[in-house]
Motif scaffolding. Structure first.
Motif, PDB file in Angstrom:
ATOM      1  N   PRO A 184      10.068 -15.947   4.732  1.00 21.57           N
ATOM      2  CA  PRO A 184      10.115 -14.860   5.732  1.00 21.57           C
ATOM      3  C   PRO A 184      11.438 -14.117   5.761  1.00 21.57           C
ATOM      4  CG  PRO A 184      10.196 -17.033   6.779  1.00 21.57           C
ATOM      5  CD  PRO A 184       9.860 -17.264   5.348  1.00 21.57           C
ATOM      6  N   GLY A 185      12.479 -14.692   5.179  1.00 22.56           N
ATOM      7  CA  GLY A 185      13.781 -14.028   5.194  1.00 22.56           C
ATOM      8  C   GLY A 185      13.939 -12.948   4.156  1.00 22.56           C
ATOM      9  N   ASN A 241       8.256 -28.996  -5.182  1.00 25.55           N
ATOM     10  CA  ASN A 241       7.649 -30.018  -4.316  1.00 25.55           C
ATOM     11  C   ASN A 241       8.595 -31.178  -4.057  1.00 25.55           C
ATOM     12  OD1 ASN A 241       4.710 -29.081  -3.910  1.00 25.55           O
ATOM     13  ND2 ASN A 241       5.007 -28.893  -6.123  1.00 25.55           N
ATOM     14  N   ASN A 242       9.827 -30.846  -3.684  1.00 27.60           N
ATOM     15  CA  ASN A 242      10.803 -31.828  -3.248  1.00 27.60           C
ATOM     16  C   ASN A 242      11.348 -31.396  -1.894  1.00 27.60           C
ATOM     17  OD1 ASN A 242      11.077 -33.833  -5.535  1.00 27.60           O
ATOM     18  ND2 ASN A 242      11.440 -31.944  -6.693  1.00 27.60           N
ATOM     19  N   ALA A 243      12.551 -31.833  -1.556  1.00 28.91           N
ATOM     20  CA  ALA A 243      13.197 -31.406  -0.305  1.00 28.91           C
ATOM     21  C   ALA A 243      14.619 -30.949  -0.611  1.00 28.91           C
ATOM     22  CB  ALA A 243      13.183 -32.544   0.709  1.00 28.91           C
ATOM     23  N   LEU A 244      14.775 -30.247  -1.710  1.00 26.38           N
ATOM     24  CA  LEU A 244      16.088 -29.770  -2.111  1.00 26.38           C
ATOM     25  C   LEU A 244      16.602 -28.716  -1.145  1.00 26.38           C
ATOM     26  CD1 LEU A 244      15.383 -29.484  -5.944  1.00 26.38           C
ATOM     27  CD2 LEU A 244      16.814 -31.201  -4.816  1.00 26.38           C
ATOM     28  N   THR A 245      17.916 -28.711  -0.934  1.00 28.86           N
ATOM     29  CA  THR A 245      18.540 -27.776  -0.010  1.00 28.86           C
ATOM     30  C   THR A 245      19.620 -26.983  -0.747  1.00 28.86           C
ATOM     31  OG1 THR A 245      20.130 -29.456   0.689  1.00 28.86           O
ATOM     32  CG2 THR A 245      18.088 -29.290   1.952  1.00 28.86           C
ATOM     33  N   GLY A 246      20.259 -26.072  -0.005  1.00 31.88           N
ATOM     34  CA  GLY A 246      21.345 -25.296  -0.588  1.00 31.88           C
ATOM     35  C   GLY A 246      20.847 -24.098  -1.374  1.00 31.88           C
ATOM     36  N   VAL A 247      21.702 -23.566  -2.197  1.00 34.27           N
ATOM     37  CA  VAL A 247      21.409 -22.333  -2.918  1.00 34.27           C
ATOM     38  C   VAL A 247      21.076 -22.642  -4.378  1.00 34.27           C
ATOM     39  CG1 VAL A 247      22.933 -21.017  -1.421  1.00 34.27           C
ATOM     40  CG2 VAL A 247      23.840 -21.986  -3.548  1.00 34.27           C
ATOM     41  N   SER A 277      17.873 -22.152   0.263  1.00 33.62           N
ATOM     42  CA  SER A 277      18.257 -21.024   1.115  1.00 33.62           C
ATOM     43  C   SER A 277      19.168 -20.086   0.336  1.00 33.62           C
ATOM     44  CB  SER A 277      18.959 -21.543   2.375  1.00 33.62           C
ATOM     45  OG  SER A 277      20.085 -22.336   2.023  1.00 33.62           O
ATOM     46  N   GLY A 278      19.703 -19.079   1.050  1.00 36.08           N
ATOM     47  CA  GLY A 278      20.583 -18.106   0.423  1.00 36.08           C
ATOM     48  C   GLY A 278      19.785 -16.990  -0.237  1.00 36.08           C
ATOM     49  N   GLN A 320       8.259 -19.729  -3.992  1.00 34.40           N
ATOM     50  CA  GLN A 320       7.574 -19.650  -2.711  1.00 34.40           C
ATOM     51  C   GLN A 320       7.876 -20.853  -1.824  1.00 34.40           C
ATOM     52  OE1 GLN A 320       6.095 -19.902  -5.698  1.00 34.40           O
ATOM     53  NE2 GLN A 320       4.206 -21.097  -5.653  1.00 34.40           N
ATOM     54  N   ASN A 321       7.694 -20.622  -0.522  1.00 34.56           N
ATOM     55  CA  ASN A 321       7.817 -21.664   0.500  1.00 34.56           C
ATOM     56  C   ASN A 321       9.207 -22.300   0.492  1.00 34.56           C
ATOM     57  OD1 ASN A 321       5.088 -21.255   1.187  1.00 34.56           O
ATOM     58  ND2 ASN A 321       4.428 -22.675  -0.420  1.00 34.56           N
ATOM     59  N   ASN A 322      10.229 -21.447   0.607  1.00 38.42           N
ATOM     60  CA  ASN A 322      11.605 -21.885   0.785  1.00 38.42           C
ATOM     61  C   ASN A 322      12.198 -21.115   1.959  1.00 38.42           C
ATOM     62  OD1 ASN A 322      12.687 -23.888  -1.373  1.00 38.42           O
ATOM     63  ND2 ASN A 322      11.428 -22.475  -2.578  1.00 38.42           N
ATOM     64  N   LYS A 323      13.508 -20.913   1.966  1.00 37.77           N
ATOM     65  CA  LYS A 323      14.170 -20.209   3.058  1.00 37.77           C
ATOM     66  C   LYS A 323      15.070 -19.102   2.522  1.00 37.77           C
ATOM     67  CE  LYS A 323      14.226 -24.439   5.887  1.00 37.77           C
ATOM     68  NZ  LYS A 323      15.097 -25.413   6.614  1.00 37.77           N
ATOM     69  N   PHE A 324      14.645 -18.452   1.458  1.00 39.99           N
ATOM     70  CA  PHE A 324      15.450 -17.406   0.853  1.00 39.99           C
ATOM     71  C   PHE A 324      15.504 -16.164   1.757  1.00 39.99           C
ATOM     72  CE2 PHE A 324      14.030 -19.733  -3.026  1.00 39.99           C
ATOM     73  CZ  PHE A 324      15.294 -20.181  -3.402  1.00 39.99           C
ATOM     74  N   VAL A 325      16.598 -15.446   1.657  1.00 43.61           N
ATOM     75  CA  VAL A 325      16.786 -14.239   2.465  1.00 43.61           C
ATOM     76  C   VAL A 325      17.287 -13.118   1.564  1.00 43.61           C
ATOM     77  CG1 VAL A 325      17.309 -15.551   4.555  1.00 43.61           C
ATOM     78  CG2 VAL A 325      19.170 -14.886   3.026  1.00 43.61           C
ATOM     79  N   GLY A 326      17.230 -11.902   2.094  1.00 42.98           N
ATOM     80  CA  GLY A 326      17.807 -10.756   1.417  1.00 42.98           C
ATOM     81  C   GLY A 326      16.833 -10.043   0.502  1.00 42.98           C
TER      82      GLY A 326
END
Length: 956
Positions: free
Chosen positions: A520-521, A450-456, A477-478, A495-501
């Protein structure tokens, strides 16, 4: 001449007389290199005309606490006494003093003037620490002037942290000013300081001077209080050079002295100082400053012995004019002379002396050895890097674990301590996850959700003890690192991040609670939510199950799902027709009671398949599902509850109606029919029933996280993760929504009658569901000791006092019980605590009301909440909502619709940085310090008639 006098306490009025001066513009102010002068609570810089020193606000040195400018009596003292900063939160609150040199010595001075800033007329007691070690207990009670502490301390790093914290008394720490002064190399390098201790000043006197001194007379800005007791003051106009001494006493101190008037056969100079307590021999330092006053003195004219507490002479002193003609300054230091509560200093002239003894200055310090081990050095370095990377420096200064931990850290009891958990949920973090987390090798729990952390996700493979990792609801992400599969994780929430693969196969295991929804990635077409081994979890992929099979499987699944949806729609239509027909009959009946005579007595027993959503089970099926009723998981007014697993693998909770119940079979089936029509996401779902012979049972969905009570204060709590404030508010809202549906969404409406934390259950995702609704007719009177045995039904501690007196059950009775649950959620305390000696405080309503009326909300909060830096405005609002709910008279309580609305707003504000001033229709507030935060009033404003003995406010 006898003893000059007796000193009871280090007189600190000097600070006031020195600093009580008008300020001038900060432009062109002279600055002493390395000096930091902080006026706590001030809003702008200023320069003191008496010292020429620049004072700055504390906003650049701490982000904790609250400023106050309502300090009474401050005009009598210095400008820095007119404001203060106080720290209402229970965790350690720290100031950062930058620019220090490791192993160099510094003076840290801090000042306190209570001034009744909080209008409570009580001086708090609390503690301060320098870095990891407790330095002093602050208690200025009974003093009519500011209380000043000075410490000589050796810096360990390029900054010093000065921290305030409380003990179990729950006092609120405060501070008026904080100063840092560097010493030159060699100053105060007594052996106790070399060992890593801290020296605290007890007395410092200008023995012969007529005024108090500090900067610029003292280049270190030490405070020298003029000696006001008996004695002859002597002085010289000749310069005295103290620069040959590392302690650098001021020339103004060394040019004056106290001395007997004349030399005689019984002449001596005697002083007695009362120490605050007995100090063991290695822990007290005495510095005596000498300089010759007479230009006619010789090498033997003023020779005298120095003895302490009338012991054998310990040293001989002989101040004189050196060969160059300048007056010589000298200091004699005594480190440890025994354990005494008083110190007597006697200067006795030698037989050859022609001048009486003299004394220019006195300084008494006591040492506190820093015996505690600081936190593991590797962990400290990692935390410092994490704080810098996430911009947490000011809010989390100080040693991570000692003397008390930082709010978001838990430490082991080992020596040195190790960091074992980090909870930085909801901290508004917006950078990348620091790689330094990987250095915390003892870490078992890491929550950054529940923050706004970015990157891998960085490489965390060295965290070989990590069991719980929460990174959900960020912008990460990543790909998901395969290295996570090598850790002993039991929880992994992404959950609710931008992970892919692809999902690493090493994460698909039965002992891992894994959630990857909302990404969704993720490309392998599977949804991961809940335990991997559950029926709804992902299948374990085989070696040859590649992407080519994904599309056909999806098509087949879509067809199956479509068929199921169509069947459900058809069943729903049939159910709606049946409901409408029955509702025409039921609408003629009374609907303002809880399941009272609302069903036709001639109704036939339910046949399997006729009631939508409820399955009829045989007693043999129930016996098989429970393995012979082997595992009992609860009991209540209805009867025992057993764990079971149906033939399709679904886990269930089976409530068996007690054999002693007077409930008839017909009435049982009528009640089951009604219950089977009640569906809401926050109500425990009835799956089926058993009615066979004397056996009558209800089959409910099983909720694996147990009851809210267990997580708050039940005996299994130690084995569960504590609930943070956000989760508690979500749980409260879930339960309120379920209860509001019973009141307003059912026909006839349902009054629960037994709302309590033990009747609110949690799913594996901590979604709360209300249980046992509609069972008041099925219960067995008096089967449990906690239940009232009369016609009034409910649980002691939760029972509406108005209902108890009048037997008139209303929806507001449920509101009262829910208010008690809210108080449990905030305090983690049972509604009736028999372990408390004071009967008035055993009832949670009385206890909370008494605390809130004094403005002391911290006292009632669960320490788990306090450690997470909660939004206190939100906490106050929820507490006030709870107290509205438990008003003695139902007409003063809000409806459940109001409760749901206010909890939703509280959750919204808790997740933002905004304020929250409108509450229950802008109602007036009874408890909050400083009056109401809203204006006007409403039908829910707090009344003054709290006359019922069960909730009557009393003093603690």
């Amino acid at each position: 001449m006898g003893y000059f006098g007796k000193v009871q306490v280090f007189s600190l009025a000097v600070l006031c007389s020195i600093l009580a001066a008008k300020t001038v513009s900060a432009q062109g102010a002279p600055l002493q290199e390395g000096f930091i002068s902080i006026d706590c609570g001030a809003t702008s810089n200023y320069v003191e005309s008496a010292t020429g020193l620049l004072w700055v606000p504390d906003s650049n040195h701490t982000s904790a606490g609250v400023n106050s400018a309502e300090v009474t009596g401050a005009t009598t003292f210095s400008a820095s006494m007119s404001t203060l900063r106080y720290f209402p939160k229970p965790q350690k609150s720290c100031y950062l003093l930058p620019g220090t040199t490791p192993n160099a010595s510094y003076m840290v001075r801090h000042t306190y003037w209570y001034g009744n800033y909080d209008k409570l007329n009580r001086v708090p007691t609390f503690y301060v620490a320098l870095d990891a070690a407790k330095a002093a207990e602050i208690n200025s009670s009974g003093l009519s002037e500011p209380y000043v502490y000075e410490h000589v301390y050796k810096a360990k790093r390029n900054s010093i942290t000065f921290c305030l914290y409380r003990d179990a008394t729950n006092s609120t720490p405060f501070i008026n000013s904080l100063e840092l002064r560097p010493f030159q190399t060699g100053a105060y390098e007594q052996n106790v300081l070399k060992l890593g201790g801290v020296l605290s000043v007890l007395y410092r006197f200008n023995m012969g001077g007529s005024r108090d001194l500090r900067f610029p007379d003292d280049v270190y800005d030490r405070i020298w209080t003029r000696w006001t007791l008996d004695g002859v003051k002597v002085e010289t106009l000749s310069p005295v050079d103290p620069n040959n001494l590392p302690l650098m006493p001021p020339s103004a101190v060394m040019k004056t002295a106290s001395s007997p008037a004349v030399l005689g056969p019984e002449t001596y100079l005697g002083l007695i100082f009362t120490l605050l307590s007995a100090y063991p021999s290695p822990d007290t330092v005495l510095n005596l400053y000498f300089a010759e006053i007479s230009t006619n003195s010789s090498a033997t004219s003023r020779a005298f012995n120095i003895s302490l507490n009338a012991n054998t002479p310990v040293v001989t002193e002989n101040p004189y004019i050196d060969a160059g003609g300048a007056l010589k300054a000298d200091v004699k230091s005594f480190i440890g002379w025994g354990a005494y509560t008083t110190l007597g200093i006697t200067l006795t002239p030698l037989p050859t002396a022609t001048d009486p003894p003299l004394l220019n200055g006195v300084e008494i310090l006591f040492s506190k050895r820093l015996s505690v081990d600081a936190t593991d050095a590797t962990d400290v370095l990692a935390i410092e890097q994490i704080k810098d990377a996430l911009n947490l420096t000011l809010s989390s200064a100080g040693d991570p674990c000692l003397p008390v931990p930082i709010a978001w850290i838990t430490c082991s009891s080992a020596s040195p301590p190790r960091i074992i958990t980090i909870r930085l949920s909801n901290y508004n973090l917006s950078r990348q996850i620091p790689t330094a987390f990987a250095s915390l090798s003892a870490l078992t729990l890491l929550w950054l959700d529940n923050n706004a952390l970015t990157g891998v996700i960085p490489d965390l493979s060295k965290l070989t003890s990590l069991k719980s990792l929460h990174l959900e609801n960020n912008a990460l992400s990543g790909t998901i690192p395969t290295s996570l599969g090598s850790l002993p994780l039991t929880e992994l929430f992404l959950q609710n991040n931008k992970f892919v693969g692809m999902v690493p196969t090493s994460l698909i295991r039965t002992n891992l609670l894994l959630d990857l929804s909302g990404n969704p990635g993720i490309t392998d077409g599977r949804v991961y939510s809940g335990p991997s081994a559950s029926p709804s979890g992902p299948p374990t992929p085989s070696a040859d199950n590649g992407g080519s099979k994904s599309k056909p499987n999806t098509t087949i699944i879509a067809g199956i799902v479509g068929g199921i949806v169509g069947a459900l729609l058809l069943i729903g239509c049939v159910a709606a027709i049946i409901w409408i027909r029955r509702n025409k009959i039921g609408s003629k009946l009374k609907s303002n009671t809880s399941l009272k005579s609302s069903h036709a007595p001639s109704h036939k027993p339910i046949e399997s398949g006729l009631v939508p959503g409820a399955q009829r089970y045989s007693y043999a099926e129930i016996t098989a599902a429970t393995n012979g009723f082997k595992k009992k998981i609860g009991s209540g007014g209805f009867g025992p509850v057993h764990y079971g697993r149906l033939s399709n693998g679904q886990e269930v909770a089976i409530k068996a109606l007690d054999d002693s119940s007077q409930q008839g079979a017909q009435e049982f089936t009528n009640e089951v029919e009604l219950l089977s029509r009640i569906h809401h996401r926050n109500l425990v779902k009835l799956l089926g029933y058993c009615e066979e012979g004397n056996h009558r049972m209800l089959v409910y969905e099983f909720l694996p996280k147990g009851t809210v009570q267990e997580h708050l204060y039940g005996s299994p709590r130690a084995a569960r993760e504590p609930l943070d404030l956000k989760l508690r508010l979500d749980i409260a809202l879930n339960a309120a929504q379920g209860l509001e549906y019973l009141h307003n969404g059912c026909n006839p409406n349902i009054i629960h009658r037994d709302i309590k934390s033990n009747n609110i259950l949690l799913t594996d995702k901590y979604v709360a569901k209300v249980a046992d609704f509609g069972l008041s007719k099925l219960g067995v009177p008096g089967v449990a000791a906690t239940h009232v045995v009369t016609d009034v039904k409910g649980t002691i501690g939760y029972l509406d006092p108005e209902y108890y007196v009048s037997n008139a059950l209303t929806e507001k009775s449920d509101v009262f019980s829910f208010g008690v649950v809210l108080l449990e959620i905030l305090s983690a305390r049972p509604p009736i605590d028999q372990s408390i000696p004071n009967q008035d405080n055993r009832n949670i309503c009385n206890w909370v009301r008494a605390s809130l009326q004094t403005g002391n909300i911290d006292y009632i909060l669960d320490p788990v909440i306090l450690r997470e830096h909660p939004n206190m405005n939100v906490v106050w609002k929820v507490a006030e909502l709870a107290m509205l709910c438990v008003e003695p008279k139902g007409k003063h309580r809000p409806s459940m619709q109001d409760v749901v609305r206010e909890l939703r707003e509280a959750i919204s504000v808790n997740g933002s940085s905004g304020t929250y001033d409108n509450f229950v229709g802008n109602s007036t507030y009874q408890f909050r310090p400083g009056g109401a935060s809203g204006s006007g009033s409403s039908k829910h404003s707090l009344p003054n008639d709290s006359n019922n003995s069960m909730v009557k406010p009393r003093a603690r």
